[in-house]
Design an enzyme around this catalytic site. Structure first.
Site, short mmCIF file in Angstrom:
data_model
loop_
_atom_site.label_atom_id
_atom_site.label_comp_id
_atom_site.label_asym_id
_atom_site.label_seq_id
_atom_site.Cartn_x
_atom_site.Cartn_y
_atom_site.Cartn_z
CG ASN A 135 -7.53 -103.10 -71.15
OD1 ASN A 135 -6.65 -103.79 -71.65
ND2 ASN A 135 -8.38 -102.39 -71.87
CB CYS B 119 -6.38 -104.41 -76.56
SG CYS B 119 -6.30 -102.91 -75.57
CG HIS C 176 -8.88 -107.25 -74.66
ND1 HIS C 176 -7.69 -107.15 -73.98
CD2 HIS C 176 -9.39 -105.99 -74.75
CE1 HIS C 176 -7.48 -105.88 -73.67
NE2 HIS C 176 -8.49 -105.16 -74.13
O1 UT7 Z 1 -9.03 -102.38 -74.49
C1 UT7 Z 1 -9.58 -101.74 -75.59
C2 UT7 Z 1 -11.01 -101.75 -75.53
N1 UT7 Z 1 -11.48 -100.95 -74.43
C3 UT7 Z 1 -12.65 -101.24 -73.97
O2 UT7 Z 1 -13.23 -102.19 -74.40
C4 UT7 Z 1 -13.28 -100.33 -72.95
C5 UT7 Z 1 -14.74 -100.20 -73.28
N2 UT7 Z 1 -15.48 -99.33 -72.43
C6 UT7 Z 1 -15.81 -99.62 -71.13
O3 UT7 Z 1 -15.36 -100.58 -70.57
C7 UT7 Z 1 -16.80 -98.71 -70.44
O4 UT7 Z 1 -17.40 -97.86 -71.39
C8 UT7 Z 1 -16.19 -97.87 -69.29
C9 UT7 Z 1 -15.86 -98.76 -68.11
C10 UT7 Z 1 -14.95 -97.14 -69.78
C11 UT7 Z 1 -17.21 -96.84 -68.80
O5 UT7 Z 1 -18.41 -97.49 -68.37
P1 UT7 Z 1 -19.83 -97.02 -68.91
O6 UT7 Z 1 -20.84 -97.85 -68.25
O7 UT7 Z 1 -19.78 -97.08 -70.42
O8 UT7 Z 1 -19.93 -95.55 -68.38
P2 UT7 Z 1 -20.08 -94.18 -69.20
O9 UT7 Z 1 -18.82 -93.85 -69.93
O10 UT7 Z 1 -21.35 -94.22 -69.99
O11 UT7 Z 1 -20.26 -93.15 -68.02
C12 UT7 Z 1 -21.40 -93.21 -67.14
C13 UT7 Z 1 -21.23 -92.16 -66.06
C14 UT7 Z 1 -20.85 -90.78 -66.59
O12 UT7 Z 1 -21.51 -89.82 -65.80
P3 UT7 Z 1 -22.88 -89.14 -66.30
O13 UT7 Z 1 -22.54 -88.45 -67.59
O14 UT7 Z 1 -23.87 -90.25 -66.47
O15 UT7 Z 1 -23.22 -88.21 -65.19
C15 UT7 Z 1 -19.36 -90.69 -66.34
O16 UT7 Z 1 -18.92 -89.37 -66.18
O17 UT7 Z 1 -20.15 -92.54 -65.19
C16 UT7 Z 1 -19.24 -91.45 -65.05
N3 UT7 Z 1 -17.92 -92.00 -64.80
C17 UT7 Z 1 -17.48 -92.31 -63.57
N4 UT7 Z 1 -18.06 -92.21 -62.37
C18 UT7 Z 1 -17.37 -92.63 -61.30
C19 UT7 Z 1 -16.94 -92.32 -65.71
N5 UT7 Z 1 -15.88 -92.83 -65.08
C20 UT7 Z 1 -16.18 -92.84 -63.75
C21 UT7 Z 1 -15.50 -93.26 -62.62
N6 UT7 Z 1 -16.13 -93.15 -61.42
N7 UT7 Z 1 -14.27 -93.79 -62.68
#
Ligand code: UT7
Length: 334
Positions: A291, A117, A261
């Protein structure tokens, strides 16, 4: 006294036609429209058609940038394509772009840059050095991706994030006084110790041993520990911005436009808050593009140039972060 500098002579972009909405994704994996929008800011993303490749998107973005710059393909003396999703392992996508643009008669060098990225920021940095050294005077820099091809469409934590597209800029050699339009500074960084937080497994690393059947070799796909990547993205992009301001002797309020980004609206808002710029000074496309990796910064830049938000004399700060980790920034006086 006039000094050599590097000018952005034109920008361009290209998006595939097909839109994939959150509602459609909610039919494909265990997620909801609201979850995607609230956690990422993404409403839809574009997906390349079957038979439409990274080089096709790159060529279309490149043509628009060349037209904006008033530069003919055969006047180019370097073509750089930042991509993590090349058409083939080799030859480089940049060489395919050269041929499809009809820029091959002059035999200008063309190569790919792999910084995920942060690829466009890396490519602009490299182009700037080629121009300032006197080796080149007209460089086409493209960020282009078909990330939809390396996403695991069964993994809800990643497949909702990515989209396809391309953005481009033509950089040219110029002479200018203090205060002229041009690139003010470039900054790139990498830290390979974060390999396992964001990567594509498979592919060459799980490739063939002598005698094995090539038809069974696995295609790699994106794997990410999103939460940890999130924290590093905010930290690293903020640090790159601080370095840029210090090197240029600028204060935060001197920045007119932030072009970050586009991975997650919450990451963008955190960086804007740290930079103390209001969201009205931040170019946001993540809601419509998702993204797009190396394409995200040039797609956003082109949009804000074309709709007239970015004006001559504005200080425009590009900042990006990606797998590796790799990250960096480019400060431009427009
Ligand atoms: O381009 C290179 C750089 N990339 C980035 O910068 C991406 C950086 N990361 C992010 O943008 C975020 O971390 C995400 C959008 C990928 C995820 O958001 P988050 O607020 O960090 O969520 P999380 O990974 O902490 O997950 C929270 C919960 C989990 O469930 P539990 O364990 O709390 O029960 C996940 O399993 O959300 C769940 N989850 C979803 N739920 C519904 C993860 N993906 C989904 C989904 N729909 N698509």
């Amino acid at each position: 006294m006039a000094n050599p500098l590097v000018r952005v002579a034109g920008t361009g972009s290209c998006l595939p036609e097909r839109r994939l909405t959150n509602a459609e994704l909610a039919q494909m994996v265990d997620t909801t429209e609201d979850w995607i929008l609230m956690r990422t800011g993404i409403r839809e993303r574009r997906i390349a058609a079957a038979g439409e490749f990274t080089s096709d998107l790159a060529v279309r973005a490149g043509q628009v940038a060349l037209e904006a710059a008033g530069v003919e393909p055969n006047d180019l003396d370097l073509i750089l394509v930042a991509t993590t999703t090349p058409d083939l392992v080799f030859p480089a996508t940049a060489t395919m772009v050269q041929r499809k643009l009809g820029a091959h008669y002059r035999q200008a060098p063309a190569f790919d840059i792999q910084a995920v990225c942060a690829g466009f920021v890396y490519a602009v940095t490299i182009a700037e050095k080629f121009i300032l050294s006197g080796s080149c005077s007209r460089v086409l820099v493209i960020g282009a991706e078909t990330f939809s091809r390396i996403v695991d469409w069964k993994d809800r934590s990643t497949c909702i994030l990515f989209g396809d597209g391309a953005g481009a800029a033509v950089l040219t050699a110029a002479q200018g006084e203090e205060g002229s339009s041009g690139i003010l500074s470039t900054h790139i960084y990498a830290d390979g110790s974060y390999r396992d937080l964001l990567r594509v497994s498979g592919g060459i690393s799980t490739g063939l041993q002598p005698g094995e059947d090539p038809r069974v070799s696995g295609v790699g796909f994106v794997q990410m520990r999103g939460n940890e990547v999130y924290k590093q993205a905010v930290k690293s992009m903020s640090a790159a911005i601080d370095d840029t301001l210090i090197m240029n002797g600028l204060e935060r309020h001197h920045i007119d436009w932030l072009v970050p980004h586009q991975a997650n609206i919450r990451i963008i808002e955190s960086i804007a808050k740290r930079l103390e710029v209001g969201m009205e000074q931040v170019v946001v496309t993540v809601d419509r593009h998702g993204n797009t990796s190396a394409a995200s910064v040039p797609l956003a830049l082109d949009e804000a140039v074309r709709d007239g938000r970015i004006k001559r004399g504005d200080k425009v700060l590009l900042v990006a972060f990606g797998g590796g980790f790799t990250w960096g920034s480019v400060l431009i006086r427009w």
